[in-house]
Design an enzyme around this catalytic site. Structure first.
Site, mmCIF file in Angstrom:
data_model
loop_
_atom_site.group_PDB
_atom_site.id
_atom_site.type_symbol
_atom_site.label_atom_id
_atom_site.label_comp_id
_atom_site.label_asym_id
_atom_site.label_seq_id
_atom_site.Cartn_x
_atom_site.Cartn_y
_atom_site.Cartn_z
ATOM 1 N N GLU A 174 95.040 21.848 48.587
ATOM 2 C CA GLU A 174 93.936 23.302 48.569
ATOM 3 C C GLU A 174 93.765 24.006 47.268
ATOM 4 O OE1 GLU A 174 96.750 26.325 49.680
ATOM 5 O OE2 GLU A 174 97.509 25.319 51.626
ATOM 6 N N GLU B 22 94.463 36.834 55.253
ATOM 7 C CA GLU B 22 93.634 36.376 54.843
ATOM 8 C C GLU B 22 92.040 36.607 55.252
ATOM 9 O OE1 GLU B 22 96.646 33.333 52.430
ATOM 10 O OE2 GLU B 22 95.980 31.960 54.361
ATOM 11 N N HIS C 110 89.688 35.775 52.589
ATOM 12 C CA HIS C 110 90.519 34.409 51.947
ATOM 13 C C HIS C 110 88.429 33.950 51.904
ATOM 14 C CE1 HIS C 110 91.093 30.828 49.773
ATOM 15 N NE2 HIS C 110 92.330 31.556 49.431
ATOM 16 N N TRP D 229 94.524 36.926 47.913
ATOM 17 C CA TRP D 229 96.119 36.983 47.649
ATOM 18 C C TRP D 229 95.383 37.366 45.328
ATOM 19 C CZ3 TRP D 229 97.403 33.187 44.038
ATOM 20 C CH2 TRP D 229 96.601 32.305 43.542
ATOM 21 N N ARG E 232 104.939 35.318 56.869
ATOM 22 C CA ARG E 232 105.072 34.259 57.799
ATOM 23 C C ARG E 232 105.939 33.682 56.420
ATOM 24 N NH1 ARG E 232 99.641 30.685 54.422
ATOM 25 N NH2 ARG E 232 100.078 32.359 52.294
ATOM 26 N N ASN F 145 105.024 23.991 54.272
ATOM 27 C CA ASN F 145 103.219 24.720 53.811
ATOM 28 C C ASN F 145 104.103 25.159 52.614
ATOM 29 O OD1 ASN F 145 101.211 24.539 54.201
ATOM 30 N ND2 ASN F 145 101.094 26.771 53.298
ATOM 31 N N GLU F 146 103.640 24.772 51.420
ATOM 32 C CA GLU F 146 104.352 25.223 49.744
ATOM 33 C C GLU F 146 105.376 26.284 49.917
ATOM 34 O OE1 GLU F 146 100.896 28.245 49.088
ATOM 35 O OE2 GLU F 146 100.296 27.131 47.877
HETATM 36 C C1 GLA Z 1 98.403 28.753 49.923
HETATM 37 C C2 GLA Z 1 98.369 28.534 51.420
HETATM 38 C C3 GLA Z 1 97.847 28.518 52.426
HETATM 39 C C4 GLA Z 1 96.369 29.766 51.991
HETATM 40 C C5 GLA Z 1 96.685 30.015 50.781
HETATM 41 C C6 GLA Z 1 95.466 30.966 50.466
HETATM 42 O O1 GLA Z 1 98.214 27.653 49.464
HETATM 43 O O2 GLA Z 1 98.862 26.817 51.547
HETATM 44 O O3 GLA Z 1 98.006 28.589 53.603
HETATM 45 O O4 GLA Z 1 97.767 31.047 52.318
HETATM 46 O O5 GLA Z 1 97.107 30.238 50.164
HETATM 47 O O6 GLA Z 1 94.669 31.051 49.138
#
Ligand code: GLA
Length: 657
Positions: free
Chosen positions: A318, A366, A369, A326, A117, A155-156
């Site tokens: 989050e 994930e 996760h 991870w 991604r 996102n991030e």
């Molecule tokens: C980040 C991402 C999410 C996911 C989490 C997993 O915060 O924004 O999409 O991958 O990590 O911890």
């Protein structure tokens, strides 16, 4: 319509509760179960469409909103709000195949492949125009949807790229910053090693090269990369605003670990403006990788987030119920941890608690996760606690909009963190983030609520300001004003050393020499594990300096080489400034000396939020296995009963005072 920061998500009733929701990974019948369980858990908002580019825009000429329409309608019918993402964080393979120049190139010059991604170059025009188009199409379609509460851009953000397009953009940015090639040569000190540029085309991103790269270039590259991503974020935010001017727009900033890739204080200005809110992601570091206990880590993540919102309420976008996928080494939280952690974020200013993710994925990177609804299903510790916390949050609705009361601040400057990371320093162990976290944790253990503030902000509200490692500083003016007006400032070693170009200030410790009344003659770093003995019985680690008082009192000295002063104190105006020429191995003697006491036992977390009209709430979280007395009177909102004073092991309370 602008709304004040006191209600950052106006259409969500009470505090926000939910998580990332990826129904595109599941058959339709599972969606109904999701919604039923969300309602059972008190979920009132979910983040959707974050990684759904491939379903919304499956090919260059195709758009397909059927699935997203169904998801949004389902949420609306269940009374659950959507934090609707623009899905631009993960271009699908068709896009990368069509526009191979949008795949990022790393510092070694290798173009990365699609298959994971965030595979994009922020400087590629095809990517830039596509993300703005996607944001625009989504905003046009969903602006008036009853489920829509807020927008989630990308996102991030963190991606950097070293390709030729990046080089062009970097040059344009540098021309803007430095005006001319002469200005650039000056700022980067290119007379060193004959690096002088005679034409802009010679200027490159910091691609891998033969020896230690120019630190000025590295610092500007960080600034440029942060600005470029901010521009990308803003292009989407502006596209949204054109159709949906009345809903908050945010993106999730990262406050885990060394979260210093972007200058989040500059970002904060853009996400806290009208209709925009600061949202962060925070994940715990497992015990085998950190000597800071989880509750103190939670407090740091929350206090850092509040700092990015400049003290205003913010939103935890989050966190995880258990391990993230991870981390090195999977972990499971112990019963009650989840409740205590989530409440701590709220105590420290979050307007709710959200998770990655609602339901654990069956496949993909994930798949292990953790989630609100784990692979273990409804009959699980995790889901029971998720329901319990949802019920607690509903009882806390009235705290929405209140602000955290802090006694102290730790100074954080992103440019300083970047500069301190450039290679060629006298010690590679003088890292800023671990040091800020260490000081924060020591203050947390004393029960002191601490902000993370920018050194240029108004600091006058704080009793104490700590600058454990402020390596880059141009001027002491703001810090001086704080002290002269009655503040107590403590500055750690190897601070004030360089200016904004990473040029060493003449006369160490440069920018803080006059303020501290101390002259540093030379740096004397210590070997790993080595300790410097001070004549007051304390120890220093990592670093010492041969430091002399010019206009300061010597409080403690090094017993051995450099055998100079180690701790200095100076009264200035109505306040005082302390300078430490070493990293104290134990911060407690320093805090005692400063009179920074608290009668809160370690592990009992007490944090206060206050409304502008004066109403206050005391959050009490007992992270210990003993009962503690919490002296307060009022109603415990979590139980609806009068507070009796005793907090059982592991218990939590929120007392309306
Ligand atoms: C980040 C991402 C999410 C996911 C989490 C997993 O915060 O924004 O999409 O991958 O990590 O911890």
């Amino acid at each position: 319509m602008a709304h004040p920061n006191s209600d950052i998500i106006p259409t969500v009733e009470g505090l926000a509760y939910g998580g990332d929701y990826n129904p595109e990974q599941w058959p339709r019948e599972v969606w109904d179960e999701d919604v039923r369980l969300m309602r059972e858990a008190g979920v009132n908002i979910v983040s959707v469409n974050i990684f759904a580019w491939a379903s919304v825009h499956p090919g260059p000429d195709t758009w397909d909103f059927e699935q997203l329409d169904a998801i949004m309608d389902l949420l609306a019918s269940a009374g659950i709000k959507a934090d609707l993402a623009t899905s631009t964080a993960s271009p699908p393979p068709w896009f990368s195949q069509l526009h191979p120049e949008t795949l990022p190139v790393n510092a070694e010059g290798v173009r990365l492949n699609s298959g994971a991604r965030a595979e994009y170059c922020p400087h590629a025009p095809a990517f830039q125009s596509k993300v703005a188009e996607m944001a625009s199409r989504l905003a046009e379609r969903y602006a008036d949807h009853p489920a829509l509460a807020m927008w989630h851009v990308g996102n991030e953000y963190y991606r950097s790229c070293f390709c030729d397009l990046a080089a062009d953009a970097f040059r344009a940015w540098l021309q803007d910053r430095h005006g001319s090639l002469a200005g650039l040569n000056d700022a980067w000190g290119t007379t060193f090693w004959s690096q002088t540029y005679s034409d802009w085309s010679q200027v490159l991103p910091p691609r891998i090269c033969a020896e230690t790269p120019n630190p000025g270039l590295l610092l500007d590259w960080q600034r440029f990369s942060s600005d470029a991503l901010l521009k990308l974020f803003r292009s989407e935010a502006d596209a949204i605003t054109a159709f949906s001017p009345d809903k908050p727009i945010t993106t999730n900033l990262m406050v885990t670990g060394d979260f210093s890739f972007l200058d989040y204080h500059r970002w904060g200005d853009h996400v806290t403006g009208p209709n925009r809110l600061v949202a962060t992601d925070h994940y715990l570091i497992p015990p085998h990788d950190s000597d800071i206990e989880w509750p103190a880590q939670v407090a740091f993540g929350a206090d850092a987030s509040r700092g990015l919102a400049a003290g205003s309420p913010w939103l935890l976008m989050e966190q995880s119920t258990n391990s993230s996928a991870w981390r090195r080494g999977y972990f499971a939280k112990r019963p009650g941890d989840q409740l205590r952690h989530s409440l701590s974020y709220v105590a420290r200013g979050s307007e709710g608690a959200m998770y990655f993710q609602w339901r654990a994925s069956r496949y993909g990177a994930e798949r292990y996760h953790s989630a609100m609804l784990p692979h273990g299903g409804e009959d699980s510790k995790v889901f029971r606690e998720v329901k319990e916390f949802g019920a607690q949050l509903r009882r806390l609705a009235e705290i929405k909009g209140s602000k955290v009361v802090s006694r102290a601040a730790i100074l954080l400057d992103f440019e300083s963190c970047w500069a301190a990371k450039t290679p060629g320093q006298p010690s590679s162990d003088m890292a800023t983030y671990p040091e800020l976290r260490r000081w924060h944790a020591a203050l947390w253990r004393r029960g002191i609520t601490t902000d993370l503030a920018n050194p240029a902000w108004d600091l006058s509200a704080y009793e104490y300001v700590f600058a454990p490692h402020l390596y880059l500083l141009d001027s002491d003016a703001n810090l001086r004003a704080y002290v002269e007006n009655g503040g107590r400032l403590v500055i750690g070693p190897y601070s004030g050393v360089v200016d904004h170009n990473d040029h060493v200030h003449p006369g160490l410790p440069g920018a803080i020499r006059d303020l501290t009344g101390v002259r540093v003659e030379e740096f004397v770093p210590l070997a790993e594990g080595e300790r410097a003995q001070l004549d007051d019985g304390t120890e220093g680690q990592t670093w010492t300096e041969a430091a002399h008082a010019i206009d300061a009192e010597v409080i403690a000295s090094f017993k051995d080489y450099p055998a100079t002063g180690a701790v200095f104190h100076r009264r200035l105006g109505r306040g005082e400034v302390w300078y430490l020429a070493t990293r104290p191995a134990d911060l407690n003697p320093l805090f005692n000396r400063l009179g920074l006491f608290s009668d809160t036992p370690e592990g009992l977390e007490l944090v206060r939020r206050r409304h502008e009209d004066g109403r206050t709430y005391l959050f009490a979280i007992n992270h210990t296995d003993q009962s503690h007395t919490v002296a307060a009177s009022g109603t415990n909102l979590l139980t609806g009963t009068q507070w009796t004073g005793e907090l059982a092991p592991g218990e939590t309370a929120v007392i309306r005072e």
